[in-house]
Scaffold this motif. Structure first.
Motif, PDB file in Angstrom:
ATOM      1  N   GLU A 193     -29.775  14.912   3.104  1.00  0.00           N
ATOM      2  CA  GLU A 193     -29.576  13.813   2.158  1.00  0.00           C
ATOM      3  C   GLU A 193     -28.093  13.498   1.991  1.00  0.00           C
ATOM      4  OE1 GLU A 193     -31.412  16.485   1.453  1.00  0.00           O
ATOM      5  OE2 GLU A 193     -33.359  15.885   0.636  1.00  0.00           O
ATOM      6  N   PHE A 194     -27.268  14.544   2.096  1.00  0.00           N
ATOM      7  CA  PHE A 194     -25.832  14.334   1.924  1.00  0.00           C
ATOM      8  C   PHE A 194     -25.215  13.709   3.179  1.00  0.00           C
ATOM      9  CE2 PHE A 194     -21.629  16.200   2.833  1.00  0.00           C
ATOM     10  CZ  PHE A 194     -20.895  15.560   1.842  1.00  0.00           C
ATOM     11  N   PHE A 195     -25.640  14.184   4.357  1.00  0.00           N
ATOM     12  CA  PHE A 195     -25.010  13.719   5.590  1.00  0.00           C
ATOM     13  C   PHE A 195     -25.491  12.331   6.010  1.00  0.00           C
ATOM     14  CE2 PHE A 195     -24.042  18.229   6.068  1.00  0.00           C
ATOM     15  CZ  PHE A 195     -22.718  18.149   6.442  1.00  0.00           C
ATOM     16  N   ALA A 196     -26.728  11.984   5.679  1.00  0.00           N
ATOM     17  CA  ALA A 196     -27.236  10.679   6.097  1.00  0.00           C
ATOM     18  C   ALA A 196     -26.621   9.585   5.237  1.00  0.00           C
ATOM     19  CB  ALA A 196     -28.755  10.659   5.964  1.00  0.00           C
ATOM     20  N   PRO A 197     -26.132   8.521   5.864  1.00  0.00           N
ATOM     21  CA  PRO A 197     -25.518   7.442   5.084  1.00  0.00           C
ATOM     22  C   PRO A 197     -26.525   6.704   4.198  1.00  0.00           C
ATOM     23  CG  PRO A 197     -25.025   7.205   7.431  1.00  0.00           C
ATOM     24  CD  PRO A 197     -26.027   8.299   7.303  1.00  0.00           C
ATOM     25  N   PHE A 198     -27.785   6.655   4.609  1.00  0.00           N
ATOM     26  CA  PHE A 198     -28.793   5.916   3.846  1.00  0.00           C
ATOM     27  C   PHE A 198     -30.026   6.790   3.622  1.00  0.00           C
ATOM     28  CE2 PHE A 198     -26.521   2.597   6.257  1.00  0.00           C
ATOM     29  CZ  PHE A 198     -26.084   1.824   5.195  1.00  0.00           C
ATOM     30  N   PRO A 199     -30.846   6.434   2.624  1.00  0.00           N
ATOM     31  CA  PRO A 199     -32.146   7.102   2.511  1.00  0.00           C
ATOM     32  C   PRO A 199     -32.963   6.836   3.769  1.00  0.00           C
ATOM     33  CG  PRO A 199     -31.696   5.798   0.552  1.00  0.00           C
ATOM     34  CD  PRO A 199     -30.636   5.470   1.539  1.00  0.00           C
ATOM     35  N   VAL A 200     -33.947   7.706   4.017  1.00  0.00           N
ATOM     36  CA  VAL A 200     -34.604   7.679   5.316  1.00  0.00           C
ATOM     37  C   VAL A 200     -35.413   6.405   5.534  1.00  0.00           C
ATOM     38  CG1 VAL A 200     -36.609   8.971   4.496  1.00  0.00           C
ATOM     39  CG2 VAL A 200     -35.972   9.074   6.883  1.00  0.00           C
ATOM     40  N   ASP A 201     -35.950   5.816   4.473  1.00  0.00           N
ATOM     41  CA  ASP A 201     -36.849   4.684   4.656  1.00  0.00           C
ATOM     42  C   ASP A 201     -36.286   3.375   4.122  1.00  0.00           C
ATOM     43  OD1 ASP A 201     -39.004   5.312   6.172  1.00  0.00           O
ATOM     44  OD2 ASP A 201     -39.996   6.406   4.553  1.00  0.00           O
ATOM     45  N   LEU A 202     -34.969   3.276   4.021  1.00  0.00           N
ATOM     46  CA  LEU A 202     -34.379   2.077   3.439  1.00  0.00           C
ATOM     47  C   LEU A 202     -34.338   0.953   4.477  1.00  0.00           C
ATOM     48  CD1 LEU A 202     -32.824   1.079   0.821  1.00  0.00           C
ATOM     49  CD2 LEU A 202     -30.784   1.394   2.223  1.00  0.00           C
ATOM     50  N   ARG A 228     -25.275  12.092  -6.152  1.00  0.00           N
ATOM     51  CA  ARG A 228     -24.992  10.728  -5.732  1.00  0.00           C
ATOM     52  C   ARG A 228     -24.065  10.695  -4.524  1.00  0.00           C
ATOM     53  NH1 ARG A 228     -24.730   6.348 -10.309  1.00  0.00           N
ATOM     54  NH2 ARG A 228     -24.136   5.273  -8.415  1.00  0.00           N
ATOM     55  N   THR A 229     -23.372  11.794  -4.287  1.00  0.00           N
ATOM     56  CA  THR A 229     -22.355  11.789  -3.242  1.00  0.00           C
ATOM     57  C   THR A 229     -22.993  11.855  -1.860  1.00  0.00           C
ATOM     58  OG1 THR A 229     -21.059  13.080  -4.785  1.00  0.00           O
ATOM     59  CG2 THR A 229     -20.205  12.866  -2.547  1.00  0.00           C
ATOM     60  N   ARG A 230     -22.525  10.996  -0.962  1.00  0.00           N
ATOM     61  CA  ARG A 230     -22.927  11.072   0.435  1.00  0.00           C
ATOM     62  C   ARG A 230     -21.677  11.207   1.286  1.00  0.00           C
ATOM     63  NH1 ARG A 230     -28.131   9.321   1.395  1.00  0.00           N
ATOM     64  NH2 ARG A 230     -29.168   8.500  -0.446  1.00  0.00           N
ATOM     65  N   LEU A 231     -21.845  11.754   2.482  1.00  0.00           N
ATOM     66  CA  LEU A 231     -20.683  11.988   3.336  1.00  0.00           C
ATOM     67  C   LEU A 231     -19.958  10.679   3.618  1.00  0.00           C
ATOM     68  CD1 LEU A 231     -18.990  13.891   5.040  1.00  0.00           C
ATOM     69  CD2 LEU A 231     -20.460  13.314   6.965  1.00  0.00           C
ATOM     70  N   MET A 232     -20.710   9.648   3.980  1.00  0.00           N
ATOM     71  CA  MET A 232     -20.042   8.373   4.171  1.00  0.00           C
ATOM     72  C   MET A 232     -20.981   7.241   3.798  1.00  0.00           C
ATOM     73  SD  MET A 232     -19.956   7.765   8.182  1.00  0.00           S
ATOM     74  CE  MET A 232     -20.737   8.767   9.345  1.00  0.00           C
ATOM     75  N   GLY A 233     -20.372   6.080   3.552  1.00  0.00           N
ATOM     76  CA  GLY A 233     -21.193   4.943   3.173  1.00  0.00           C
ATOM     77  C   GLY A 233     -20.347   3.700   3.005  1.00  0.00           C
ATOM     78  N   VAL A 234     -21.023   2.607   2.673  1.00  0.00           N
ATOM     79  CA  VAL A 234     -20.318   1.344   2.485  1.00  0.00           C
ATOM     80  C   VAL A 234     -20.240   1.049   0.990  1.00  0.00           C
ATOM     81  CG1 VAL A 234     -20.790   0.288   4.693  1.00  0.00           C
ATOM     82  CG2 VAL A 234     -22.531   0.229   2.926  1.00  0.00           C
ATOM     83  N   GLU A 235     -19.417   0.035   0.641  1.00  0.00           N
ATOM     84  CA  GLU A 235     -19.197  -0.226  -0.776  1.00  0.00           C
ATOM     85  C   GLU A 235     -20.412  -0.856  -1.439  1.00  0.00           C
ATOM     86  OE1 GLU A 235     -15.748  -2.539  -0.345  1.00  0.00           O
ATOM     87  OE2 GLU A 235     -14.373  -0.891  -0.765  1.00  0.00           O
ATOM     88  N   GLN A 236     -20.909  -1.949  -0.816  1.00  0.00           N
ATOM     89  CA  GLN A 236     -22.029  -2.638  -1.446  1.00  0.00           C
ATOM     90  C   GLN A 236     -23.324  -2.351  -0.704  1.00  0.00           C
ATOM     91  OE1 GLN A 236     -19.987  -6.252  -1.102  1.00  0.00           O
ATOM     92  NE2 GLN A 236     -18.672  -5.481  -2.728  1.00  0.00           N
ATOM     93  N   PRO A 237     -24.404  -2.216  -1.459  1.00  0.00           N
ATOM     94  CA  PRO A 237     -25.681  -2.043  -0.778  1.00  0.00           C
ATOM     95  C   PRO A 237     -26.006  -3.279   0.056  1.00  0.00           C
ATOM     96  CG  PRO A 237     -25.988  -2.302  -3.170  1.00  0.00           C
ATOM     97  CD  PRO A 237     -24.518  -2.179  -2.927  1.00  0.00           C
ATOM     98  N   GLY A 238     -26.601  -3.076   1.202  1.00  0.00           N
ATOM     99  CA  GLY A 238     -26.948  -4.212   2.054  1.00  0.00           C
ATOM    100  C   GLY A 238     -25.954  -4.449   3.164  1.00  0.00           C
TER     101      GLY A 238
END
Lengths: 328, 372
Positions: free
Chosen positions: B53-62, B131-141
């Motif tokens: 959950e931490f390493f994946a940038p998104f939830p699995v089914d998003l 809430r913390t993830r290894l990496m991600g973008v600012e806005q959802p979408g």
């Protein structure tokens, strides 16, 4: 020799019996039985079955009886009348569906067995004699890759390559135009042009294993004193190799047939689903998905039994070739 | 002793003589470079799987419907000479001949990628809110598809990371079940011998003489699809290990047969120790390293079996994702032809895990005989 064959035949009886029991268990595994399906169908058609009809159907198919009675009825039908039951989905006897496909499954598996033997033997020798050469490293590398790649994945990759770079789809055993044609030389040539792909895909991991076995065994022999002696006496390297160490190393190599045939049949079943070959694989998968259990159970039973028989035949052939096996 | 001695100087001879079994094991294993490298790779894979959950940038089914079948993006680390990771956006082109959308990289759009980003809340292992993830973008979408997207616009990287947990753990759980069966039956077989031994050996020969895939298929297909995911997971694992225990049982039996006649076992018997105590106190420790090696070599078979079953659609079912479930999407060869990452992302994961496990097992097996 006769004792050996008799003993092996005797061992086979419980094996076959056990296979039939397991097949029967698998037939009965899914929740509900055939009647549940029929009743569901009837109510879906707007004519719900009354309890009297259900009871008479139940009695007719003997579904209320104890498991061993049902087993006896099923197995005696097979042994005495060759009656494997009905395919519920298509409403035809199971026998009319499976024989041709069984033949194809075993045709492909045995071809694969021959193919990997013929290739693994010289490659294994080369790999041992030229230990740590570039060729040996290449063989070892592909060997490990072959062992680690599931064969259906290999099939998918090859299909991807052929669609992507050659613009054509592979699959099937003959081209569409030959599908319902009688067997001619042309059709046979077409079959040969198609069959190499499944053979390579199914054989990859088995071949990798065989090459490693041949290499390891030969390496054990190559540096023994008798080889040095023969060399000191001035025997040519090639004759020396084939006449002594290879013959000794051949023994464990040959006895691998026993465990490799089940693997190949397994591989054939799953690869044929990917490549949509007209063999037992797709039929079995489809039967399991719609819970057409008599069809599925019969396929599982026949495939397993034929594998056991095939292994037995190869074991007997080996014992005939090599007396050491007979007396073990 | 020669092999161990090679790694050490002549002056170290006393060290070898007094070294314990596990120390010798470790010294020998350390020499096997490929196995050491595999150990590191596998350690990382299991670590990533454990904290998926931490390493994946998104939830699995998003899903992200704007980016179905979006190709992989390149992660740029530097921007104007300083560390500021970003990915380029996509431009959509309509191919009028084939009547389909194609994505091309839009160099003008730069989407910043942040590390240790605060994203949607999730439960680590279903327990700890984070809430913390290894990496991600600012806005959802916003798109971040380092391994491309699938037919619903779900991020393949996230899906592969989540499947790593399932696929690798099936190997471990399966091997534990297989090992219990194998040690029990193989141990009984080798220790007592006689009729029991013959019976168990026949059973093993039987299981090995039957093609496994059809049997697995028959059993797995009977698992109802409406069962809760966790139950399916355990049943499938159980089915796989029911057939996979034979090689471990053979290994255990072989060791028992050899050790049964050793002097130290006879001594223990004369001292009046019970059978069970002899097995656990004296025999098991002396071949434990062999068992560990055999287990490692058995895991790849389990992983491949699960992958094959799920690939056929009769193993694990979505919403659980394993490598096999992901590969199922690659069955449609037309889809794969235009989106090869569907096949290669999970495919490479399977092959590298199995390769690494094989190398590791080889290294452990060599090291299990420290005096050889």
């Amino acid at each position: 020799m006769r004792d050996y064959v008799l003993r092996r035949l005797l061992y086979m009886v419980p094996t076959i019996f056990l296979i039939s029991v397991i097949a029967f268990i698998i037939i009965r595994l899914p929740p509900g039985d055939y009647l549940t399906t029929v009743i569901a169908e009837m109510s879906a058609n707007g004519a719900p079955a009354d309890s009297g009809t259900i009871a008479s159907l139940r009695a007719r198919y003997g579904l209320g009886d104890a498991a061993y009675i049902q087993y006896w009825r099923w197995i005696s039908g097979i042994v005495l009348r060759g009656d494997f039951g009905l395919s519920f989905e298509r409403n035809v006897p199971v026998t009319s569906l499976i024989w041709g496909r069984l033949g194809a499954t075993f045709g492909i598996s045995l071809t694969t067995l021959l193919f990997i033997w013929v290739l693994a033997f010289p490659i294994g020798i080369y790999s041992a004699v030229r230990k740590y050469s570039i060729g040996d490293y290449v063989v070892t590398f592909f060997g490990f890759l072959g062992l680690a790649t599931p064969n259906f994945l290999l099939a998918l990759v090859l299909m991807y390559v052929s669609v992507r770079y050659f613009g054509q789809s592979v699959g099937g055993l003959v081209s569409p135009e030959y599908l319902d044609q009688p067997w001619t030389l042309d059709k046979f040539a077409d079959l040969a042009a198609h069959v190499w792909l499944p053979v390579v895909v199914i054989g990859a991991s088995g071949m990798a294993g065989l090459i490693r076995i041949m290499r390891a065994n030969l390496l054990d022999e190559l540096y023994k004193p008798y080889v040095v002696t023969a060399r000191a006496k001035g025997m040519s390297e090639f004759r020396l190799l084939l006449k002594y160490p290879v013959r000794v190393a051949l023994n464990p190599f040959l006895s691998t047939v026993g465990w490799i045939l089940p693997t190949l049949v397994s591989g054939e079943i799953i690869v044929s689903v990917v490549l949509s070959l007209p063999t037992t694989g797709p039929l079995l998968l489809r039967a399991l998905l719609v819970q057409d259990m008599y069809l599925a159970g019969s396929i599982i039973m026949l495939v397993s039994m034929l594998t056991v028989v095939g292994t037995l035949v190869s074991d007997i052939l080996l014992a005939w070739v090599d007396p050491q096996i007979r007396y073990q | 002793m020669s092999a161990v001695a090679e790694t050490l100087d002549a002056g170290d001879e006393p060290r070898i003589v007094v070294a314990g079994q596990w120390k010798l094991f470790w010294w020998k294993f350390r020499k096997h470079r490929l196995a050491m490298a595999s150990l590191v790779v596998l350690g990382m894979m299991y670590f990533v799987g454990a904290f998926a959950e931490f390493f994946a940038p998104f939830p699995v089914d998003l899903p992200n419907t704007r980016y179905t079948y979006a190709p992989p993006q390149m992660l740029h680390l530097f921007q104007d000479g300083r560390l500021a990771p970003y990915v380029n956006g996509y431009k959509v082109q309509i191919d009028r001949v084939a009547m389909r959308r194609t994505f091309v990289t839009d160099e003008a759009v730069r989407i910043p990628v942040h590390f240790f980003v605060q994203g949607d809340p999730y439960l680590l292992w279903g327990l700890f809110p984070m809430r913390t993830r290894l990496m991600g973008v600012e806005q959802p979408g916003q798109p971040l598809f380092l391994m491309g997207a699938d037919r619903l616009g779900r991020d393949m990287l996230s899906r592969v990371i989540h499947s790593t947990r399932i696929s690798l753990s099936i190997g471990l759980v399966g091997v534990v079940i297989s090992l219990s069966l194998g040690v029990l039956l193989g141990g009984v077989s080798g220790y007592f011998g006689g009729a029991v031994d013959t019976l168990i050996q026949r059973l093993i020969e039987f299981v090995r003489s039957v093609p496994t895939i059809p049997l697995w298929m028959g059993m797995a297909a009977a698992v109802p699809t409406q069962w809760p995911p966790l139950r399916t997971y355990f049943i499938i694992t159980l089915i796989i290990s029911l057939i996979g225990w034979t090689s471990l049982a053979r290994e255990v039996r072989g060791k028992f047969l050899v050790l049964r006649n050793e002097d130290f076992v006879t001594a223990a018997q004369l001292d009046g120790l019970s059978d069970l105590a002899i097995i656990y106190k004296h025999m098991v420790p002396s071949f434990l390293s062999h068992i560990i090696a055999a287990c490692t070599l058995a895991i790849p078979g389990m992983i491949l079996a699960e992958t094959a079953l799920s690939f056929l659609g009769i193993g694990l079912q979505p919403p659980i994702v394993s490598w096999g479930v992901l590969l199922q999407e690659a069955q449609n060869i037309r889809a794969v032809a235009s989106a090869p990452w569907l096949l290669f992302a999970p495919g490479i994961a399977v092959v590298s895990a199995v390769l690494a496990l094989n190398f590791l097992g080889d290294g452990l097996r060599d090291a299990a005989d420290p005096y050889a």
